[in-house]
Design an enzyme around this catalytic site. Structure first.
Site, PDB file in Angstrom:
ATOM      1  N   GLU A   1       0.885  -1.005  -0.076  1.00  0.00           N
ATOM      2  CA  GLU A   1       0.057  -0.010  -0.017  1.00  0.00           C
ATOM      3  C   GLU A   1       0.693   1.482   0.047  1.00  0.00           C
ATOM      4  O   GLU A   1       1.886   1.174   0.645  1.00  0.00           O
ATOM      5  CB  GLU A   1      -0.995  -0.032   1.152  1.00  0.00           C
ATOM      6  CG  GLU A   1      -2.222  -1.459   1.184  1.00  0.00           C
ATOM      7  CD  GLU A   1      -3.027  -1.206  -0.070  1.00  0.00           C
ATOM      8  OE1 GLU A   1      -2.902  -0.077  -0.737  1.00  0.00           O
ATOM      9  OE2 GLU A   1      -3.571  -2.177  -0.279  1.00  0.00           O
TER      10      GLU A   1
ATOM     11  N   HIS B   1      -1.157  -5.361   2.367  1.00  0.00           N
ATOM     12  CA  HIS B   1      -2.245  -6.080   2.469  1.00  0.00           C
ATOM     13  C   HIS B   1      -1.973  -7.653   1.697  1.00  0.00           C
ATOM     14  O   HIS B   1      -1.186  -7.590   0.833  1.00  0.00           O
ATOM     15  CB  HIS B   1      -3.226  -5.418   1.454  1.00  0.00           C
ATOM     16  CG  HIS B   1      -4.331  -4.619   2.218  1.00  0.00           C
ATOM     17  ND1 HIS B   1      -4.824  -3.548   1.751  1.00  0.00           N
ATOM     18  CD2 HIS B   1      -5.198  -5.070   3.267  1.00  0.00           C
ATOM     19  CE1 HIS B   1      -5.784  -3.074   2.829  1.00  0.00           C
ATOM     20  NE2 HIS B   1      -5.945  -3.930   3.673  1.00  0.00           N
TER      21      HIS B   1
ATOM     22  N   CYS C   1      -7.951  -1.113   8.158  1.00  0.00           N
ATOM     23  CA  CYS C   1      -6.459  -1.085   7.399  1.00  0.00           C
ATOM     24  C   CYS C   1      -5.947   0.237   7.443  1.00  0.00           C
ATOM     25  O   CYS C   1      -4.753   0.536   7.822  1.00  0.00           O
ATOM     26  CB  CYS C   1      -6.352  -2.153   6.322  1.00  0.00           C
ATOM     27  SG  CYS C   1      -6.810  -3.647   6.890  1.00  0.00           S
TER      28      CYS C   1
END
Lengths: 231, 231, 231, 231
Positions: free
Chosen positions: C84, C188, C145
């Protein structure tokens, strides 16, 4: 004037509309090709009721059998018009009456599958020329769409067989009709845009105008493939 | 009459059309909300040319700055209208001039990102009421769409900053204009159906009529959010 | 021996496991690169509890701050390891305590976003050499998240700021630590194969062994990027 | 000791490996169920060569025909093990020799399709218990996988027919073998993770260990379904 029988389904799976029925109704009565008029019918999403409703409509025309039967169904998730090629002798899922099926044959002892009688590639090509995405699909699933598709093709195959027996000439009805047994096929159509609203993730959809136009073109190409039959 | 500046992009990636430019052009000159008229511009898909073309249009109006800038871009693969929320300070990919970028900042030393000034949720809600699928997207990618989006928001933030410095009052131009600095945001639109033809697998698409309608609604909701500003 | 803090989340969304916590636990105590040992923590999927649990672990090491913080999270539907890039100041969704958020800022008045401190491209490249699919993602969503990712980066930015103020030298703690403020990033990971069972349609997944291997490689590359720091 | 013939394909479509051949080879010689040993064969991805290579292997065993034939193929894009149900009499695409086919029958005049002889639902259920995602697929496409699948089932149907004619008892070979004609089916497997690297978007994949385990389980369940046949 010859007939093209176009069927749609009632809504299912929590939807308030089924675009297949809307489109079938919208085409009803239209002369979509020279000498070919649409007659439409909506059938229930039930194992018990779908095929009888179609077969009743099949014989209900003013001039005997239609020249072709084009069944429509909603395919949630399709991004394009799906010309279904294969109807398989399997049925699964729970219908609108709550009746479940689990990999049972559509017709006990029937052949594994039938192939569509529609000019699939010609329809896809013509739609593409007009800017409408379409493809040949090799599976119509195992729910009611495939069930109706298989059931109709099985019925028509039996009809053809019986006419052949009666008259000795392929595909000609002895006394009932001077036309060959109707062609049949199944076309899956995407969700309408309004059906995509609120789903997560948002599935593909197609505008009602484009779906109607695409089905109309499919009927035109099908009618053209039936040749110049004298009235 | 206030202005809403709507930008579209030239075609890229082997496409012959870019729906964003077609839609921007189609809306040009329309009064999409009481007192708000669209002015549109098409910008090139190049790192060097995209932002200058937009900024030139930004200042080119008959009455100074527009009230809002709504940038449109094609998002191949989107099944719905995507209201972009985040413009990120990263740029990647090869543009129509063949110039590559690999994770370079849009603006050296700029903040990591800017957020859209459009009323995203209100637009999605209104589109849903009208049967048009839309969603808030958290990434506009890192290609030209995001680049223009970030570049425009950075420019407008600078403008706001300078006006604030000049006048001491937030968002008011000192001598140049009596209006606040324009809102800006980015809307990604799906392929047209004709663009989906021939691709494998066939991607989702949306009819031109529905895209135009959706963007028009987005402009209406945006205009409404700008409040009742006296002329 | 330096520390790499690796966090995972508790299960959510009806899942019985969360691969991020399993993987964090499996790596706990391992020396994944010369001089770097993993310490792991599992944090709750709650707006109130997630960040405090991470921050508590952040300061809980035997030798002060870790050299890096690598947060892991489950991304149902991902077919590959997602590095990410962007943590955005937006939070949405209902947490495991039933507390809803709707597009609220993670930190009121915080910047629109922070960028990951991990060597994203180097990790993706190294994983690819090893036959493990990975990509740089530009959105970690807006659920827990992203919330933890943003919260951690915001906290560390504040720390860096305060150290800079205290010592006059960037990223050095005055009295508290001789190391720079830790790098931080978010990775992730896909569903485990067992989580894909029974879902319809079946989502992509990755074997636990491959996920562990991939995260371990990401930690190695991260440690290598931290340079040859004298003990 | 009975035999289970497991086939895989050579690589195609620009891939350097085909997981189906790797898995078939890895299982070769293993006794995957009491009394059942795997024999494996790799067949070319050509219209001319695929079926002859399989048929040659079919008759090449030390003890006559195998008890079952399980054909494996790579299904790029599948996220799970796909137990194929339907082999259709259509073939399309360009093979590894550069020979094209366009919707031609696999066997001129053959039935529209054959159904798999494998215990599909039992295999899916058992794999699910073991945490391995699998599903029953209703289309194996129209490329070489479906071609081999149809060709093998057609050949075995003919064998069954001829044995029935010779001996008067269904599925028993007169002089050639005391066993019934072999069951046959087709299993599609996902890409390996290493094949997913570098593709955009990254497709789903499954680890080699999990694919091998899944196919082994499918063979066990198939062997169990063959019953306690005396040697």
């Amino acid at each position: 004037m010859k007939e093209l029988l176009v069927s749609g389904f009632e809504p299912f799976g929590g939807e308030r509309v089924n675009p297949s029925a809307l489109v079938a109704a919208e085409l009803s009565g239209l002369e979509v090709a020279p000498g070919y008029r649409v007659r439409s019918v909506t059938v229930p999403v039930t194992w018990a009721g779908a095929l009888p409703a179609l077969l009743k409509a099949l014989g209900a025309g003013p001039s005997g059998f239609p020249a072709a039967v084009v069944m429509l169904g909603q395919a949630g998730g399709y991004a394009a018009i799906g010309l279904e090629r294969v109807a398989v002798n399997i049925s699964s899922g729970t219908d609108n009456d709550g009746v479940p099926r689990a990999d049972e044959p559509v017709v006990e002892g029937g052949p594994a599958s039938y192939l569509s009688g529609l000019p699939l590639r010609a329809i896809v090509a013509r739609l593409g020329e007009l800017g409408l995405p379409a493809f040949v699909s090799n599976s119509a699933g195992t729910y009611l769409c495939n069930f109706l598709f298989y059931g109709a093709l099985h019925h028509l195959a039996g009809l053809r067989e019986s006419w052949r027996g009666a008259s000795g000439s392929e595909g000609r009805g002895a006394g009932s009709s001077s036309a060959p047994a109707p062609l049949a096929g199944f076309i899956h159509i995407p969700y309408l845009p309004e059906q995509a609203v609120g789903k997560n993730p948002i599935p593909p959809s197609m505008s009602r105008g484009d779906i109607v136009r695409a089905v109309r073109v499919a009927l035109e190409v099908t009618a053209a493939s039936l040749g110049n039959q004298s009235p």
